[in-house]
Design an enzyme around this catalytic site. Sequence first.
Site, mmCIF file in Angstrom:
data_model
loop_
_atom_site.group_PDB
_atom_site.id
_atom_site.type_symbol
_atom_site.label_atom_id
_atom_site.label_comp_id
_atom_site.label_asym_id
_atom_site.label_seq_id
_atom_site.Cartn_x
_atom_site.Cartn_y
_atom_site.Cartn_z
ATOM 1 N N ARG A 42 -47.724 -11.757 -14.992
ATOM 2 C CA ARG A 42 -47.113 -12.800 -15.836
ATOM 3 C C ARG A 42 -47.527 -14.198 -15.377
ATOM 4 O O ARG A 42 -47.506 -14.510 -14.191
ATOM 5 C CB ARG A 42 -45.595 -12.691 -15.761
ATOM 6 C CG ARG A 42 -44.855 -13.796 -16.474
ATOM 7 C CD ARG A 42 -43.373 -13.598 -16.366
ATOM 8 N NE ARG A 42 -42.918 -13.758 -15.005
ATOM 9 C CZ ARG A 42 -42.253 -14.815 -14.551
ATOM 10 N NH1 ARG A 42 -41.954 -15.809 -15.366
ATOM 11 N NH2 ARG A 42 -41.863 -14.879 -13.309
ATOM 12 N N HIS A 85 -43.281 -12.881 -5.954
ATOM 13 C CA HIS A 85 -43.413 -14.341 -5.910
ATOM 14 C C HIS A 85 -43.901 -14.713 -4.519
ATOM 15 O O HIS A 85 -43.376 -14.217 -3.526
ATOM 16 C CB HIS A 85 -42.066 -14.999 -6.213
ATOM 17 C CG HIS A 85 -42.192 -16.457 -6.561
ATOM 18 N ND1 HIS A 85 -42.591 -17.401 -5.650
ATOM 19 C CD2 HIS A 85 -41.987 -17.109 -7.726
ATOM 20 C CE1 HIS A 85 -42.623 -18.583 -6.240
ATOM 21 N NE2 HIS A 85 -42.264 -18.437 -7.509
#
Length: 533
Positions: free
Chosen positions: A383, A241
């Site tokens: 993703r 992230h």
Amino acid sequence: MQPFDFLVLGSGIAGLCYALKVAPRGRVAIVTKKDRAESNTNYAQGGIASVTSKEDSFELHVRDTLEAGAGLCKERVVRTIVEEGPARIGELIELGMQFSEREIPQSHGARELDLGREGGHSKRRILHAKDVTGREIERALLQAIAGQPNIQIFENHFAIDLITSQKLGYVGANRCLGAYVLDKLTGQVETFASPVTLLATGGCGKVYLYTTNPDIATGDGVAMAYRAGAAVANMEFIQFHPTCLYHPKAKSFLISEAVRGEGGVLKGFDGGEFMDAAHPLKSLAPRDVVARAIDSEMKKSGADHVWLDITHRPARFIIERFPNIYQTCLRYGIDITKEPIPVVPAAHYQCGGVMTNVDGETEIAGLYAVGEVACTGLHGANRLASNSLLEALVCAHRAAAKAAANLAAPVELKIPAWQSGQAHNPDEMVVVSHNWDEIRRCMWDYVGIVRTNKRLQRAQKRIANLLEEIHEYYWNFIVTSDLLELRNIATVADLIVRSALLRPESRGLNYNLDYPHPNPDWAQRDTVLRRSG
Ligand code: FAD
Ligand code: SIN
């Protein structure tokens, strides 16, 4: 021995949704290694991606997912999950989940779901509960479970290993018969027998030194399934992230991508908006692109972090939309309405996992896997933000329907009690914590955002040595949850490195300087590993 009709390992969104759905068909045990709400789910901030607005369409959500996935998604799976999303969201709302709403402009007070935006999404489609979506999901699901007489939750129970017919020496197709489980409070290992077991143990962020994940995320499910003989796929695709809070006292605190969705801009140390040159979507580009750009910016400037700036939005809006982020940063002395937030990338999500179909079925009969532990083909090589909670919701429903439609007879095979090593070792904590730190640092340094073959090979050697040492240790000593987690992160680290070495290309999250481009021959190929012997 504890016999159940359904054994569920994990109490995040996947385990709880599944348990609620199978409960009318038999007795359900939910085994969870800490307290019932402790899970990655509980910390989810941004929300759940699903098509609920007239401005949006399934086609656009499918397209965004495929684009983020860099050619490796299974389109049929993507369509199923995207199209079944709204019905599952409706059920969650019926159970009591409260998503944030907003007033419809010029409607005299009528309200609609407030939709957020995150990286790689072409439309606003993220349903959220302010910035604490996961906490609200766990609250609603656990409240619904509390009224179910058929469901028993075993907290502080650590699943050690799956019990399979093959491991017990029975001939014929391999079948899962349940799991050996350590009761952390008594130190006893219990046998949970069940014809149907669901792995819902989540991801493996703790394999890396810096992660957004809580302590439970040690890849136990992938390690257990691999030891049991199931196929594990695409483990090289670890998502970093881009924006974890950088502060010496903050452990694993995420600054949601929704902050960028509401206008937050990434800036370098010189104040430059470096994402402008990196991607047309700038700060809202897909995560792999943003994490790599930050990595490169930090290397160029020598700085320990970059900045995320949302100070141009009104303070009232920021505090109302992101109350948890605002309050947490304030505790660390950062007022996000007035100053930029120091951020760094950190390991966040495991796109690969135990190979399943969209119904959660694995290669082992009676064993299902749903949620972050599974690799269905939805995420491909990267993703799309907020597709994870969606996948867990849809696949938990499908796995429950499948298991209920094929109700298996109770386990009749004889299962031996767990055999443990007997030795206690006063040095155990030192050895465990030393190896724990070594693996996580090695993965961060050599198997991170940017890889090379040389670094991967170096990591492989070190992890092989550690695995050998842990293996020896494991069979001689009484098991503890620390030792079990160490064994599991070592196994998963090894799977990640081996998978990365097998893929001779850069695609999505697997960026290797020795092969800087995608290789068309690998466009549709999963990296599949099975235990040999
Ligand atoms: P989890 O929710 O992680 O649950 C796993 C469960 O298994 C836990 O109860 C754990 O204790 C238990 N467990 C693990 N090992 C064992 C064992 N050996 N024995 C017994 N129990 C065990 N995704 C989104 O889609 N939207 C978001 O906004 C979002 N935000 C996120 C923010 C953060 C900070 C993090 C860390 C993740 C976020 N994600 C988000 C990802 C998403 O939260 C997870 O992928 C998802 O919640 C996983 O759900 P799960 O049920 O598969 O696993
Ligand atoms: C976030 O809020 O940025 C996390 C979203 C996700 O991981 O999908």
